[in-house]
Structures are given as C-alpha cells and as structure tokens.
Design a protein around this motif. Structure first.
Motif, PDB file in Angstrom:
ATOM      1  N   CYS A   1       0.837  -1.192   0.000  1.00  0.00           N
ATOM      2  CA  CYS A   1       0.000   0.000   0.000  1.00  0.00           C
ATOM      3  C   CYS A   1       0.877   1.249   0.000  1.00  0.00           C
ATOM      4  O   CYS A   1       1.860   1.342   0.737  1.00  0.00           O
ATOM      5  CB  CYS A   1      -0.906  -0.002   1.227  1.00  0.00           C
TER       6      CYS A   1
ATOM      7  N   HIS B   1       0.237   4.081   1.144  1.00  0.00           N
ATOM      8  CA  HIS B   1       0.089   4.958   2.306  1.00  0.00           C
ATOM      9  C   HIS B   1       1.218   4.698   3.303  1.00  0.00           C
ATOM     10  O   HIS B   1       2.213   5.397   3.336  1.00  0.00           O
ATOM     11  CB  HIS B   1      -1.292   4.768   2.961  1.00  0.00           C
ATOM     12  N   ARG B   2       1.122   3.635   4.092  1.00  0.00           N
ATOM     13  CA  ARG B   2       2.176   3.379   5.067  1.00  0.00           C
ATOM     14  C   ARG B   2       2.800   2.008   4.927  1.00  0.00           C
ATOM     15  O   ARG B   2       3.491   1.524   5.817  1.00  0.00           O
ATOM     16  CB  ARG B   2       1.623   3.575   6.484  1.00  0.00           C
ATOM     17  N   GLY B   3       2.538   1.364   3.782  1.00  0.00           N
ATOM     18  CA  GLY B   3       3.301   0.158   3.484  1.00  0.00           C
ATOM     19  C   GLY B   3       2.705  -1.156   3.939  1.00  0.00           C
ATOM     20  O   GLY B   3       3.406  -2.169   3.968  1.00  0.00           O
ATOM     21  N   ASN B   4       1.431  -1.181   4.280  1.00  0.00           N
ATOM     22  CA  ASN B   4       0.812  -2.473   4.609  1.00  0.00           C
ATOM     23  C   ASN B   4       0.696  -3.325   3.343  1.00  0.00           C
ATOM     24  O   ASN B   4       0.644  -2.794   2.233  1.00  0.00           O
ATOM     25  CB  ASN B   4      -0.590  -2.219   5.188  1.00  0.00           C
TER      26      ASN B   4
ATOM     27  N   CYS C   1      -7.050  -1.535   1.160  1.00  0.00           N
ATOM     28  CA  CYS C   1      -6.071  -1.784   2.206  1.00  0.00           C
ATOM     29  C   CYS C   1      -6.784  -1.848   3.565  1.00  0.00           C
ATOM     30  O   CYS C   1      -7.613  -1.003   3.886  1.00  0.00           O
ATOM     31  CB  CYS C   1      -5.010  -0.684   2.224  1.00  0.00           C
TER      32      CYS C   1
ATOM     33  N   TYR D   1      -5.604  -1.437   6.494  1.00  0.00           N
ATOM     34  CA  TYR D   1      -5.027  -0.635   7.573  1.00  0.00           C
ATOM     35  C   TYR D   1      -5.809   0.668   7.764  1.00  0.00           C
ATOM     36  O   TYR D   1      -6.316   0.949   8.844  1.00  0.00           O
ATOM     37  CB  TYR D   1      -3.552  -0.375   7.246  1.00  0.00           C
ATOM     38  N   HIS D   2      -5.924   1.482   6.681  1.00  0.00           N
ATOM     39  CA  HIS D   2      -6.671   2.734   6.794  1.00  0.00           C
ATOM     40  C   HIS D   2      -7.633   2.945   5.636  1.00  0.00           C
ATOM     41  O   HIS D   2      -8.062   4.066   5.367  1.00  0.00           O
ATOM     42  CB  HIS D   2      -5.717   3.926   6.878  1.00  0.00           C
ATOM     43  N   GLY D   3      -7.900   1.879   4.896  1.00  0.00           N
ATOM     44  CA  GLY D   3      -8.974   1.927   3.907  1.00  0.00           C
ATOM     45  C   GLY D   3      -8.652   2.549   2.570  1.00  0.00           C
ATOM     46  O   GLY D   3      -9.560   2.911   1.821  1.00  0.00           O
ATOM     47  N   ARG D   4      -7.391   2.675   2.211  1.00  0.00           N
ATOM     48  CA  ARG D   4      -7.086   3.205   0.877  1.00  0.00           C
ATOM     49  C   ARG D   4      -7.578   2.218  -0.180  1.00  0.00           C
ATOM     50  O   ARG D   4      -7.438   1.008  -0.021  1.00  0.00           O
ATOM     51  CB  ARG D   4      -5.575   3.441   0.727  1.00  0.00           C
TER      52      ARG D   4
ATOM     53  N   MET E   1      -9.282   7.664  -0.502  1.00  0.00           N
ATOM     54  CA  MET E   1      -8.602   7.493   0.778  1.00  0.00           C
ATOM     55  C   MET E   1      -9.339   8.316   1.827  1.00  0.00           C
ATOM     56  O   MET E   1      -9.542   9.521   1.619  1.00  0.00           O
ATOM     57  CB  MET E   1      -7.154   7.995   0.642  1.00  0.00           C
TER      58      MET E   1
HETATM   59  S1  FES Z   1      -1.241   1.509   4.933  1.00  0.00           S
HETATM   60 FE1  FES Z   1      -2.803   1.187   3.520  1.00  0.00          FE
HETATM   61  S2  FES Z   1      -4.273   2.644   4.039  1.00  0.00           S
HETATM   62 FE2  FES Z   1      -2.701   2.995   5.466  1.00  0.00          FE
END
Ligand code: FES
Ligand SMILES: [Fe+2]
Length: 360
Positions: A85, A87-90, A104, A106-109, A120
C-alpha cells in the motif's frame, strides 16, 4: 577482492572465483545485480482464472523478498502489481481472493484491480494529492501460453531472455500445459544456488552420475547451444526411446529429440519432454542453501514416465548429492579454480561468463 573475470575463450578460461559461492557479500550483491534486472517466472495464469481474482505472492521468498500481486480485471487483463500500500506500506492483499477493488485493511485506501488509486479516507487537506505515486507500482508482465513472468527492473525485454526458447519450439502446445500440483515438488539443497545451476548446465556428468538417464540419452549426440541470456542442451534419444514428433518445418526436424533442456539466466530451467514441461526454479535461501521448485506441467498424459522425462526424482537426488559435495569442496584452501572441457562444458562457461558480466 575477486573481479569475477571469465575468459571468453573457453579453451583458455578458468572457472569463476569460488568466493562467489561462499561470501555473504557476493550472495547479497547478486540480488540487485543479477536477480533484479532479470526476468523471473511467477507461476501460471491458473492462479487468476476469473475476473476479480487476486493472487498475492512473494518473489523469491527469503532472498529478494518482493511482495507482489497478480490481478485479473473485468476485461480479463492480468496485471502484476506491487502488493504494498502506497500509504504506510501495509500489504494490500493477504491471501488469494475475489474482489471488485483492492482495499487496504489498515486505513482503507482503495485501488482499482489495475492498481490505480481510487480514494482514501481523511485525506481532504493533503496537498498535491493524489499523484501517480499513490498508485500501486505496476511491473511488466509477460505471458507465454499460461506461464507468467515479470522483472523488477525495466532493463531487458522478455524476448532477450526467453526469445530463443519460444522460437525454437514454437510448435510446442504451450497453451495445453496443465499444472499438476501433486506431481510437483520442492527440493532443499545444501549448496549455493549457482552451484546447482552450473551442474544442470553440463551433460558431461550424465554418464558418471546418472546411470538411469544415461541409458536413454545418446551421450555422443548430446549438444549445447549458447544464446545471449539462455542456452539449450539438446537431449537426443537412443534408438526406440520416446521422442518428440517434430513438424517438418521445425528447426530440429529429423533428429530424435528426447528432451529440450532450456536454461534461462540466472535461475530458471524449462525442460520440455514429449509429455510436457518440467519447470525448475532455483531459489537462493542462504549462501550455502537453495530451494529448487520442480513444477510439473502436462500436455500429453500418455507419455508420462517414459524416456528422458521419467525418473526425474531419482535424477534430482543424484544431482543433489554431487552438488552438496561440491559446496564442501570449493571451501578448500587448496581449490582455487578449475578449467572447462571445451566440448562438454559450454553451458557452465556461459553461466560463469554471465555472472562475471552482471557482477561488474
Ligand atoms: S497503509 Fe494502507 S491505508 Fe494505510
Ligand atoms: Fe545431473
């Protein structure tokens, strides 16, 4: 420090410096210098049969460790994407599934099946957003029949690595190949990945190491052809063995070919037999350890366990024994280098020359 020079003239050449198989530093360097620019086999289209299928995997687990994702979109197009992802790499997809979009956890991207950023939450105030960098990175994808390949760097065309093989056997029914998991197997070998490959690259040892295989192959007729980033060992069958029925317009028409052993730099083997294809992928695990995946693709079940393409497990165990002993031998303070048989070790010389070239 070794420079990994290998003389282009095989008659004058010495084998590659043994540090390549022993030193952590060179094992690590080979990741970027050898594996990242090359083309890698990433399984077959059976993993993403239907629109919406997503298949996550790690490219060369324990070595290159690149999390990737195959998707099939609504138009049946396959994409090879980074599974990370933006955003922060999940990891975006954790396991094989069917989806309309990639979300994603983690935070829904949200991304499309082609990896395009869609939306996002909580990002209204972010400036200059989204940009192309917010899409999932897309990798090049090459499909031959149902076999899929990608490359981490866009340095070479797939044809540079696979072209000669595809051309030479363009009559082979690659579209008919069916993967058989129950006939596939992983082997763990206590040897550097390159030692495994270079053993594969010469038929010189067949009469010494493989008594069974030697009974079906005509050693006198066994030949090696070297291309730019691949090579071919042509296994000619002894009289009465199961061989390919080659079409009149094929390159090898008139020869009793029992097996085409194609090797593609740096770690892929495509062994074509009258029953189908055995793909062998050599995966580095540690400096002195590798895993070899034997993947069985069948096109004509009736010819299984006949000729040069039979008893592959036995041949493998014979190879492993000798390669593991070589791993012990090359650590010796007394062994510095060897020389090549001009007639019988062109493939190994070719491989060493490519290692030297890529490690520059
Ligand atoms: S790491 Fe994917 S939305 Fe934050
Ligand atoms: Fe062998």
């Amino acid at each position: 420090m070794p420079s990994f020079f290998v003389d282009g003239n095989i008659a004058a050449a010495k084998t590659i410096d043994t540090d390549f198989y022993i030193q952590q530093k060179f094992y690590d360097e080979a990741k970027e210098k050898i594996f990242a620019p090359s083309w890698q086999f990433i399984g077959d289209a059976g993993n993403i049969k239907d629109p919406g299928d997503a298949y996550p995997f790690t490219l060369l687990n324990n070595y290159v460790n690149e999390p990737l994702l195959l998707t099939k979109n609504k138009q049946n197009a396959i994409h090879c994407l980074s599974n990370v992802c933006t955003h922060r790499g999940n990891l975006v997809v954790y396991q094989s599934c069917k989806l309309n979009q990639l979300k994603c956890r983690y935070h829904g991207r949200l991304f499309s099946l082609e990896g395009k950023f869609i939306s996002m939450p909580e990002f209204k105030e972010v400036e200059n957003f989204p940009t192309k960098d917010d899409d999932l990175h897309q990798l090049p994808l090459f499909k031959w029949g149902n076999l899929l390949f990608t490359s981490l760097k866009e340095q070479y065309e797939p044809g540079d690595f696979l072209g000669e093989m595809m051309q030479r056997i363009e009559w082979f029914p690659v579209n008919d190949l069916q993967f058989h998991d129950e006939l596939s197997k992983d082997y763990y070998v206590e040897a550097n990945w390159a030692l495994y490959c270079e053993n594969y690259l010469e038929g010189f040892h067949i009469p010494f190491v493989h008594a069974g295989l030697n009974q079906v192959l005509d050693f006198g007729e066994y030949s090696t052809e070297v291309f730019r980033y691949s090579n071919l060992q042509l296994g000619i069958g002894k009289k009465g063995d199961v061989c390919f029925k080659l079409p009149a317009n094929s390159y090898d028409h008139g020869k009793e070919v029992a097996a085409y052993y194609f090797w593609v730099f740096p770690n892929m083997m495509f062994n074509f037999y009258p029953w189908g294809l055995s793909v062998n992928i050599v995966e580095p695990l540690e400096v002195g350890k590798c895993r070899v995946r034997f993947l069985t693709y069948i096109s004509d079940e009736n010819k299984l366990e006949k000729g040069a393409g039979s008893g592959l497990n036995e041949v493998e165990l014979e190879d492993e024994e000798v390669v593991q002993n070589v791993q012990k031998g090359i650590r010796s303070r007394f062994y510095k280098y060897g020389r090549y048989s001009v007639k019988r070790e062109q493939g190994t010389h070719h491989f060493h020359s490519l290692i030297a070239e890529f490690m520059q």
